[in-house]
Design an enzyme around this catalytic site. Structure first.
Site, PDB file in Angstrom:
ATOM      1  N   TYR A 247       0.885  -1.165   0.000  1.00 55.99           N
ATOM      2  CA  TYR A 247       0.000   0.000   0.000  1.00 55.99           C
ATOM      3  C   TYR A 247       0.925   1.218   0.000  1.00 55.99           C
ATOM      4  O   TYR A 247       1.672   1.428   0.958  1.00 55.99           O
ATOM      5  CB  TYR A 247      -0.876   0.032   1.246  1.00 55.99           C
ATOM      6  CG  TYR A 247      -2.049  -0.912   1.225  1.00 55.99           C
ATOM      7  CD1 TYR A 247      -3.107  -0.723   0.343  1.00 55.99           C
ATOM      8  CD2 TYR A 247      -2.120  -1.983   2.119  1.00 55.99           C
ATOM      9  CE1 TYR A 247      -4.191  -1.574   0.335  1.00 55.99           C
ATOM     10  CE2 TYR A 247      -3.205  -2.841   2.114  1.00 55.99           C
ATOM     11  CZ  TYR A 247      -4.237  -2.631   1.227  1.00 55.99           C
ATOM     12  OH  TYR A 247      -5.312  -3.479   1.215  1.00 55.99           O
ATOM     13  N   ASP A 275      -5.976  -0.057  -6.494  1.00 55.50           N
ATOM     14  CA  ASP A 275      -7.422   0.189  -6.498  1.00 55.50           C
ATOM     15  C   ASP A 275      -7.959   0.604  -5.139  1.00 55.50           C
ATOM     16  O   ASP A 275      -9.131   0.936  -5.027  1.00 55.50           O
ATOM     17  CB  ASP A 275      -8.173  -1.057  -6.980  1.00 55.50           C
ATOM     18  CG  ASP A 275      -8.006  -2.241  -6.038  1.00 55.50           C
ATOM     19  OD1 ASP A 275      -6.904  -2.384  -5.459  1.00 55.50           O
ATOM     20  OD2 ASP A 275      -8.961  -3.033  -5.886  1.00 55.50           O
ATOM     21  N   HIS A 375     -11.198  -5.694  -5.064  1.00 52.44           N
ATOM     22  CA  HIS A 375     -10.807  -5.364  -3.694  1.00 52.44           C
ATOM     23  C   HIS A 375     -11.978  -5.149  -2.734  1.00 52.44           C
ATOM     24  O   HIS A 375     -11.776  -4.854  -1.568  1.00 52.44           O
ATOM     25  CB  HIS A 375      -9.928  -4.101  -3.683  1.00 52.44           C
ATOM     26  CG  HIS A 375      -8.876  -4.097  -2.619  1.00 52.44           C
ATOM     27  ND1 HIS A 375      -7.551  -4.345  -2.892  1.00 52.44           N
ATOM     28  CD2 HIS A 375      -8.943  -3.895  -1.286  1.00 52.44           C
ATOM     29  CE1 HIS A 375      -6.859  -4.283  -1.769  1.00 52.44           C
ATOM     30  NE2 HIS A 375      -7.686  -4.016  -0.777  1.00 52.44           N
TER      31      HIS A 375
END
Length: 486
Positions: A247, A275, A375
């Site tokens: 991330y 995403d 996701h």
């Protein structure tokens, strides 16, 4: 002598915030604005013991990474430590804890688990309510994450071929050039220690690492894993392959350190999540503490003039992590990919591609792979299998990987037939380790191996290379829904 609880309790707001973790006192005032989960969850425990909230979701080295030596104030005094331990022994168990303890005693033997749904059924019984809500929650109505992703597989049917020698069947493959015994890998999933209620001595992601090492399956480790990356790397077999899911933080130094640490620890690829740049409201998770409050009779009702409190939604559950203050919402093709290339020599995979156009852009940028995933962050996004099908029809030269909705070995086969190199599974591994620990992970992988090999033989495929688009067809009629387990 150590600090007293009375002194700690004086520091309970954003001007001066102290907390206790494992009988050690920390000054986290300056860290509030930098906390990946936002300041509200820390302030909830300001001036008191935060161990119960901290331990299930943080690796052991998190404090050392984020707090300076000056912010580590020292231990509690021995008298107060004894008082806290006595209070915990006297604490009345909650209805949820009693339910979990009973469910753990009533788990069926492993030989009665016939498929991944059976393992999930056990996990749903033994998981604490808040942990189950966190693991299973999708965005808003969960249309994509918990319904359409799985239903998409029901729209594809096989054209099995017969009279082909398949007594010797090899389901192994290579993912980014690394060997895997099955066309399956562990997709990055956070906070696996949440699956260990009531002080179980299981060790979160390490269950996955050890189970995958034995089965020769690749594990992708999440940025927000509840076990440190160093511990996971140390637990892996010398021949075992680990990938790192990133991330990207708004702080370039933090992001760079994460990537370089993963490279130094021997991770073999970087999966950049593209995403999940903001966190949507996962309503099941937000409601979780309200359900637990109702069990204790602590029900809240509206009073005239009450504030709305909508801005606190993301921090309501102690297990929900609000990373909106650190996730980079300004990532771009022109800047982010070259930056990542400049700090690592590892293969780069973009995790979270959701359309043909971005798959093409990824190929043009020269990344080593894409992972199709929605996701669970936006409601009504197209299931990854449908995106894969569109890429297969329109641009079969650009796709690499797939994630989302896998419940059977046949689901894996369908994705491979459409051109995917491998399939990532996240939640099924969390359910497996929550239900049975390391042996649960091994059992899950043995089930997948059996289902995949059986399906390959019935399709006339002796190897992964034999799984071609001619073996599968998409139908336009509405399939019968799989039984929902929500």
């Amino acid at each position: 002598m150590g600090w007293s609880i009375e002194e700690v309790s004086k520091h309970r707001d954003s001007r001066s915030c102290w907390i206790v973790i494992r009988n050690e006192v920390y000054d986290v005032t300056e860290f509030l604005s930098k906390h990946p989960g936002g300041p509200s969850i820390i302030l909830k425990y300001a001036g008191r013991d935060a161990t119960s909230a901290y331990e299930p979701i943080h690796p052991s080295d998190a404090i050392q990474q984020y707090l300076s030596s000056a912010q580590r104030l020292g231990p509690l005094n021995s008298t107060d430590i004894q008082d806290l331990e006595a209070q915990e022994r006297k604490r009345e168990r909650t209805e949820d804890e009693i339910k979990v303890e009973q469910a753990m005693k009533q788990r069926p033997p492993l030989n009665r688990l016939l498929n991944l749904a059976d393992i999930e059924d056990v996990a749903r019984k033994v998981l604490p309510h808040s942990a189950l809500a966190f693991f299973s929650a999708g965005a808003e109505d969960e249309l994509s994450e918990n319904l359409e992703n799985a239903r998409a597989f029901d729209r594809f049917f096989f054209h099995g071929r017969v009279m082909r020698p398949v007594s010797k069947c090899d389901p192994s493959t290579k993912i980014l050039g690394f060997h895997s015994s099955l066309p399956v890998f562990v997709s990055g999933a956070s906070t696996a220690k949440l699956g260990h209620p009531l002080g179980r001595l299981w060790s979160g992601e390490l269950n996955i690492t050890r189970g995958c090492g034995t089965a020769n399956i690749i594990q992708m480790v999440c940025t927000y894993a509840s076990i440190s990356r160093a511990e996971i790397a140390a637990a892996a077999l010398p021949s075992q392959t680990l990938f790192f899911q990133l991330y990207k933080s708004t702080d370039l130094a933090v992001a760079t350190n994460l990537v370089q640490e993963a490279e130094q620890l021997g991770f073999k690829a970087i999966f950049l999540t593209v995403d999940a740049i903001v966190i949507t409201t996962r309503e099941r998770d937000v409601r979780s503490p309200w359900v637990l409050e109702a069990q204790t009779g602590n029900i809240q009702y509206y009073s005239e003039g009450d504030p709305d409190g909508a801005t606190n939604l993301l921090g309501t559950s102690s297990l929900h992590v609000d990373r909106n203050n650190v996730l980079d919402a300004d990532m771009s093709w022109q800047i982010t990919i070259p930056w990542l290339r400049s700090i690592t020599k590892l293969p780069i995979v973009l995790k979270g591609i959701q359309c043909v156009e971005d798959a093409v852009l990824a190929a043009e940028m020269g990344v080593e792979g894409i992972l199709l995933s929605n996701h669970g962050e936006i409601n009504s996004s197209l299931p990854p299998l449908e995106v894969l099908y569109k890429i297969h029809k329109q641009r079969p030269d650009v796709f690499e990987k797939l994630e989302g909705g896998i419940r059977r070995g046949t689901d894996v086969i369908k994705a491979i037939c459409l051109g995917a190199k491998a399939v990532g599974l996240g939640r099924p591994f969390l359910y497996a380790l929550s239900a049975y620990g390391e042996v649960g992970v091994s059992k899950m992988l043995s089930i997948l191996e059996r289902e995949i090999m059986t399906s390959m033989r019935l399709l006339g495929a002796a190897s992964i290379d034999d799984l071609t688009p001619e073996l599968i067809e998409r139908v336009d009629w509405e399939p019968v829904n799989r039984q929902s387990k929500l």
